[in-house]
Design an enzyme around this catalytic site. Structure first.
Site, PDB file in Angstrom:
ATOM      1  CD  GLN A   1      -3.453  -4.285   6.681  1.00 18.49           C
ATOM      2  OE1 GLN A   1      -3.304  -3.321   5.941  1.00 18.49           O
ATOM      3  NE2 GLN A   1      -4.143  -5.350   6.320  1.00 18.49           N
TER       4      GLN A   1
ATOM      5  CE  LYS B   1      -3.906  -2.209   2.253  1.00 12.15           C
ATOM      6  NZ  LYS B   1      -4.522  -2.617   3.517  1.00 12.15           N
TER       7      LYS B   1
ATOM      8  CG  ASP C   1      -9.785   0.363   5.026  1.00 10.91           C
ATOM      9  OD1 ASP C   1      -9.602   0.103   3.820  1.00 10.91           O
ATOM     10  OD2 ASP C   1      -9.049  -0.048   5.935  1.00 10.91           O
TER      11      ASP C   1
END
Ligand code: NAP
Length: 297
Positions: A98, A54, A121
């Site tokens: 994460q 990422k 997200d």
């Protein structure tokens, strides 16, 4: 193979290039780069790989990447204090924690601490609620990527029968909402669904997000259906392989004989997830500056 291959890798590359163009325009307009902060707690090897890729993708798109690595035994208070700092930092447009987190940390509490306007997200309940009632917010990257592939392949989805297998908060549920908003008739199947093959046979669109290697078989598929395989499963190593093969939730070879279009694993949905994360981060940046988001982003 009868089905057309839906090339997620190529689509994602085009999306990333477009995001890169808009990221440069953002710098020209505001004098700063859009920024994504990624928080990793502990040393889960798969998570470390995701975070690294990422970070690289963010830099390649002309945005700033801020990585925060916390020890596996960090306290909830430490993690929440970091999120609070990132919420207040004007250089940070998007915040991603994460998952999974170590067991002593409460994922829902941590997600709830992220500012909904930086929740790229799309996991915060405010963004889930916005999606449910049709307001603009942030949509989880994987289902949004699936939706982009489907509309590119099929055009207008109005009136189509869609079956989503899986009802997780990060894939199945938002996928069903997106398909409903696009006027498909949606069935959500899960582990308690009776006669799953019969349910799937009705579908013009099948989205499999289960986590069971090659669960969906060729004789479950209506001829010509579009099949999106979200699953990423590693098989045990066979015939002296160092690592087992990666397979999806769909038995690719047999389903491809019946379907009209299908995503491969790897090279289908997977590359879309990071490309959409970049896109969501840049959308956040334009919004955080109070500017109109470019139409084709
Ligand atoms: P999850 O949270 O484990 O949810 C799995 C869902 O599948 C649940 O709703 C479960 O039903 C259902 N299910 C399990 N066994 C089933 C069966 N035999 N028949 C019908 N339904 C069944 O998984 P997830 O996070 O949504 O992820 C799903 C898959 O997508 C995984 O392989 C994951 O690795 C992959 N994934 C890929 C990406 C990507 O970037 N490509 C991103 C995210 C996830 P219940 O609700 O009844 O338990």
């Amino acid at each position: 193979m009868a089905a057309q291959l839906i090339d997620g890798k190529a689509f994602a590359a085009t999306l990333r290039a477009r995001v890169g163009g808009h990221a440069a325009a953002f710098v020209a307009r505001t004098g700063r780069q859009a920024g994504l902060a990624v928080v990793l707690v502990g040393h889960d090897p798969a998570s470390e790989v995701y975070v690294r890729s990422k970070g690289k993708a963010v830099l390649a798109a002309g945005m700033a990447s801020f990585e925060h690595l916390l020890p596996a035994d960090c306290s909830a208070a430490q993690l929440l204090a970091l999120i609070e700092r990132l919420n207040a930092d004007p250089a940070v447009d998007g915040i991603l924690v994460q998952l999974p987190l170590p067991a002593h940390l409460d994922e829902q509490q941590v997600i709830a601490a992220i500012s909904p306007d930086k929740d790229v997200d799309g996991f915060h309940v405010i963004n889930a609620g916005r999606l449910a009632v049709g307001l603009s917010g942030f949509v989880p990257c994987t289902p949004l990527g699936c939706m982009m592939l489907l509309t590119d392949q099929l055009g207008d989805l109005s009136g189509m029968e869609a079956v989503v297998i899986g009802r997780s908060n990060i894939v199945g549920k938002p996928m069903a909402q997106l398909l409903t908003a696009a006027n498909a008739t949606v069935t959500v199947a899960h582990s308690r669904t009776r006669d799953l093959p019969a349910v799937v046979r009705r579908a013009d669109i099948v989205v499999a997000a289960v986590g069971r290697p090659e669960l969906v078989r060729g004789d479950w598929i209506k001829p010509g259906a579009a099949v999106i395989d979200v699953g990423i499963n590693r098989l045990p190593p066979a015939n002296g392989e160092a690592k087992g093969r990666l397979v999806g939730d769909v038995a690719f070879a047999e389903v491809a004989e019946v379907a009209g279009a299908i995503t491969p694993v790897p090279g289908g949905v997977g590359p879309m997830t990071i490309a959409v994360l970049l896109r969501n981060t840049l959308v956040a940046a334009w919004r955080n500056e109070g500017l109109e988001v470019p139409q084709d982003l």
